[in-house]
Design a protein around this motif. Sequence first.
Motif, PDB file in Angstrom:
ATOM      1  N   LEU A 109     114.687  87.789  22.662  1.00  0.00           N
ATOM      2  CA  LEU A 109     113.871  88.983  22.451  1.00  0.00           C
ATOM      3  C   LEU A 109     113.686  89.263  20.959  1.00  0.00           C
ATOM      4  O   LEU A 109     112.590  89.604  20.519  1.00  0.00           O
ATOM      5  CB  LEU A 109     114.553  90.170  23.126  1.00  0.00           C
ATOM      6  N   ARG A 115     113.145  82.421  33.737  1.00  0.00           N
ATOM      7  CA  ARG A 115     113.728  83.765  33.838  1.00  0.00           C
ATOM      8  C   ARG A 115     113.537  84.537  32.535  1.00  0.00           C
ATOM      9  O   ARG A 115     113.187  85.712  32.545  1.00  0.00           O
ATOM     10  CB  ARG A 115     115.214  83.672  34.139  1.00  0.00           C
ATOM     11  N   ILE A 163     108.157  92.486  27.520  1.00  0.00           N
ATOM     12  CA  ILE A 163     108.612  93.828  27.163  1.00  0.00           C
ATOM     13  C   ILE A 163     108.337  94.125  25.698  1.00  0.00           C
ATOM     14  O   ILE A 163     108.018  95.239  25.327  1.00  0.00           O
ATOM     15  CB  ILE A 163     110.115  93.970  27.500  1.00  0.00           C
ATOM     16  N   VAL A 164     108.421  93.096  24.837  1.00  0.00           N
ATOM     17  CA  VAL A 164     108.121  93.319  23.424  1.00  0.00           C
ATOM     18  C   VAL A 164     106.707  92.876  23.067  1.00  0.00           C
ATOM     19  O   VAL A 164     106.330  92.913  21.901  1.00  0.00           O
ATOM     20  CB  VAL A 164     109.142  92.600  22.515  1.00  0.00           C
ATOM     21  N   THR A 178     110.065  85.955  31.869  1.00  0.00           N
ATOM     22  CA  THR A 178     109.627  87.146  32.607  1.00  0.00           C
ATOM     23  C   THR A 178     109.928  88.425  31.841  1.00  0.00           C
ATOM     24  O   THR A 178     109.343  89.462  32.146  1.00  0.00           O
ATOM     25  CB  THR A 178     110.311  87.237  33.978  1.00  0.00           C
ATOM     26  N   ILE A 179     110.844  88.384  30.873  1.00  0.00           N
ATOM     27  CA  ILE A 179     111.170  89.630  30.167  1.00  0.00           C
ATOM     28  C   ILE A 179     110.560  89.690  28.772  1.00  0.00           C
ATOM     29  O   ILE A 179     110.579  90.728  28.140  1.00  0.00           O
ATOM     30  CB  ILE A 179     112.695  89.848  30.066  1.00  0.00           C
TER      31      ILE A 179
END
Lengths: 259, 265
Positions: free
Chosen positions: B126, B210, B217-218, B213-214
């Motif tokens: 991230l 996996r 968010i940023v 998929t996140i």
Amino acid sequence: MDALKKRRLSLMKRLVTLILIIIILWASSAGSEVSISSLIDGLPGMGSLFLEMLPPDWSYFSYVTDPMLETIRMAIIGTTYGAIIAIPFALLSSRNVVKWPVIYYPFRFVMNLIRTIPELLLAALFVPVLGIGDNAGIMALSVFSFGVIAKLAYEAVEAIDNGPLEAMTAVGANKIQWIFYGVVPQVIASFVSYTLYCFEINVRAAAILGYVGAGGIGLYLNNTLKLFQYQRVSTIIIYTLIVVVIIDMISNKCREKLI
Amino acid sequence: MNETIRKKRIMRRIKIWTSVIIIAVIYIWAFSGMPAMEFKPSAVQAIKAIFSGLIHPDWDYFYDPEGEDLLRTLLETLYIAVLGTFISSILCVPFAFWAARNMNKYQFVSSIGKFVLSAIRVFPELILALLFIAAVGTGPFAGILALGFHSIGMLGKLFGESIEDMDFSSSEALKSCGANKIQTLWFAIVPQVMPSFVSFTLYRFELSVRAATILGIVGAGGIGAPLIFALQGHKWDRVGMILIGIIVMVTIIDYISATIRKRIV
């Protein structure tokens, strides 16, 4: 003749695989706006961002120590909850403890389902339920570590030696005695080792969970990034790196001793 | 004789008790600082809403001829994972040779390589995504670069270990028959490390899916962004649809990848 045919077949197989890989790569790069030129154009921007991060704001270290400890605390509690819930699930989804597929397949299904969701998504789901703060992070980490530990543990249970179990059945042990004296002593070391391994993952995860509002140091990371305080951002990153490396080292030592 | 045994036993007991006390202290510290877990009435409502969203997902979002829909963003997520894994699988090779003990004359060279790899591994995707967004702007490309960089750490470590486990007798045999460097590499070393290399890459691909998929968010592309918007807007039926989409996609990818890995090894 036969050898020639075989060789040609394997060559064909390789060619098909190669073409398939190239097609997949081409389709992906076409679909995702990849452009090397924008990377080259952007590199100076990235470089100046790096320069803005230096030197790290050393005075900020003491300020973020409390949230850092909170992050570690979240990881400890989350891993513990996850490990505790994982015990019955691991036993109930092993083929050699529960003999009926009707029971162990559904349990495995639940575990596999949970393992598909990354921890940050879990945290994003728990934030509206439990509110912004540590609790959402702890619950997300618990669910996530439950999935990991239960999977590893049930595989360990299935791999145990059958001799002691048969001996115990032969002398008339009941099911609970059978589990306590036959199964548990054989898997306890690997179970603790998996829990420690999961703890390492959780510390890393906990450091960014705050980004979606689930407590810990990620919250400060988000805030400083939004305020463009890049020197503080680099402080937080360095701090996280140090903590993660130390915890990994301790945990690795413990795991080496266990096995 | 008896004396030494007794001493050993006492030492063991001391060791056990110190570790018990250390663990107890850690737990007391951890739980004493924990905020009380309280269920507000809104929590029950939110849980109900999430579950009803999972049961009645927003099927209109599944495919929308114009504009963003689930299929398109899921595909974008897959693109990010594929290209990120591909980049790292190429870039990790020099790192792997750097970190392999038997490829360097001096021990400390490979130790430095191992340290670099673990430093790369520690950086979360991230944060890397945020850095790359500063360079190439928001969008899937930033996510690809972030995943590509992060995965070098893990792939380089695993691949380096498989180089360390390599058997050199076949390459020596080829050399003694007069094969040149490229021939030994191609006929002795590559066939040996290729299966484990492909298997590690596939495993990393599962993890990258996996992770991808996140990343949204940023703002680094993929399914993460619509999910966060749906969560913030309390559109639970859409959250349910996206969650189902992620679960199905990850399950299918895991299954395919595991089947291929089983056939390779």
